[in-house]
Design a protein around this motif. Structure first.
Motif, PDB file in Angstrom:
ATOM      1  N   LYS A   1      -0.734 100.429   2.812  1.00 31.02           N
ATOM      2  CA  LYS A   1       0.054 101.301   3.681  1.00 31.02           C
ATOM      3  C   LYS A   1       1.511 100.849   3.788  1.00 31.02           C
ATOM      4  CE  LYS A   1      -3.846 102.588   6.656  1.00 31.02           C
ATOM      5  NZ  LYS A   1      -4.425 102.456   8.024  1.00 31.02           N
ATOM      6  N   GLY A   2       1.792  99.715   3.169  1.00 23.89           N
ATOM      7  CA  GLY A   2       3.144  99.185   3.255  1.00 23.89           C
ATOM      8  C   GLY A   2       3.407  98.444   4.542  1.00 23.89           C
ATOM      9  N   GLU A   3       2.359  98.141   5.273  1.00 19.93           N
ATOM     10  CA  GLU A   3       2.497  97.412   6.536  1.00 19.93           C
ATOM     11  C   GLU A   3       2.454  95.903   6.282  1.00 19.93           C
ATOM     12  OE1 GLU A   3       0.055 100.804   9.120  1.00 19.93           O
ATOM     13  OE2 GLU A   3      -0.781  98.790   8.819  1.00 19.93           O
ATOM     14  N   ALA A   4       2.974  95.158   7.210  1.00 22.23           N
ATOM     15  CA  ALA A   4       2.959  93.702   7.085  1.00 22.23           C
ATOM     16  C   ALA A   4       1.529  93.184   7.224  1.00 22.23           C
ATOM     17  CB  ALA A   4       3.848  93.074   8.151  1.00 22.23           C
ATOM     18  N   VAL A   5       1.168  92.264   6.355  1.00 20.58           N
ATOM     19  CA  VAL A   5      -0.143  91.604   6.445  1.00 20.58           C
ATOM     20  C   VAL A   5       0.056  90.352   7.293  1.00 20.58           C
ATOM     21  CG1 VAL A   5      -2.020  90.503   5.172  1.00 20.58           C
ATOM     22  CG2 VAL A   5      -0.832  92.487   4.193  1.00 20.58           C
TER      23      VAL A   5
END
Length: 232
Positions: free
Chosen positions: A153-157
């Protein structure tokens, strides 16, 4: 004769008195205390150096964890057996990868399929599960699943540190702990045979920072590098 002897006695006495005065002066000057202190420091330094040398000689090396089983650690020095091909399928896809012959297939009785146990000294084709031994398997994991979804999703892991993969099948690799085990895993990408599951090695955290851990990680790296899929 008596007079000469008396003179010699007098001369010796004057010499002795002179030596006594010098010793007395030396003691009163504090030089003796300073000399004693210097000698003491030298001896202590020597003893400390010897103790440190003995400790360094007997201390475990960086490639050995003293809490891990010694027999298992010793297998790190055994050259890996020739690779073999692992084949599997899921849904409408077939997959394959190369795995070190040090691993033997076993039934995990859970969702980890296929699963292989680290037994480099065995010549068996199949084995029983032993929780003390490392395994390489494919299966689900909450930590990897959540990280893979966030990644795509392009979110920070945020739950683990990931290393991005240049692969059509894997998103990233990561090392983490879950419950009482340590994992080094590759996260499957979306639309693969094992979407958002992981190809991983699972082992006792006591093997951390050992030569054996490096050997296990190398086996998973090779499995991931040789992983392929075809449509059925």
């Amino acid at each position: 004769m008596t007079q000469a002897l008396s003179v010699r006695h007098s001369s010796v006495w004057r010499v002795d008195m002179g030596l006594f005065d010098k010793i007395k002066s030396f003691v009163n000057s504090g030089e003796l205390d300073r000399l004693t202190e210097t000698v003491g420091k030298t001896v202590n330094t020597f003893l400390n150096e010897q103790a440190a040398a003995a400790q360094n000689h007997s201390a475990p090396s960086a490639n050995q964890n003293s809490n891990a089983p010694s027999d298992l650690l010793a297998t790190a020095n055994i050259p890996p057996k020739p690779d073999f091909t692992v084949n599997g399928d899921n849904g409408n896809k077939k997959y394959s990868f190369q795995l070190s012959g040090d691993f033997i297939e076993f039934s995990s009785h859970c969702e980890f399929i296929p699963s292989y146990q680290y037994e480099p000294l065995s010549s068996n084709d199949y084995t029983e599960y032993d929780g003390s031994l490392p395994i390489i398997a494919i299966g689900p994991g909450k930590i990897i699943h959540n990280a893979a979804e966030s990644f795509e999703k392009g979110e920070a892991v945020t739950n683990i540190t990931v290393t991005t993969c240049d692969s059509p099948y894997f998103l990233f690799s990561a090392s983490f702990k879950e419950y009482d085990k340590k994992y080094y895993a590759y996260a499957f990408a979306k639309n693969t045979a094992r979407e958002h599951e992981m190809l991983c090695v699972q082992y006792d955290p006591k093997l951390s920072e050992t030569a054996l851990e490096k050997k296990l990680i190398a086996a998973v790296d090779k499995a991931a590098a040789t992983y392929k899929e075809t449509n059925i």
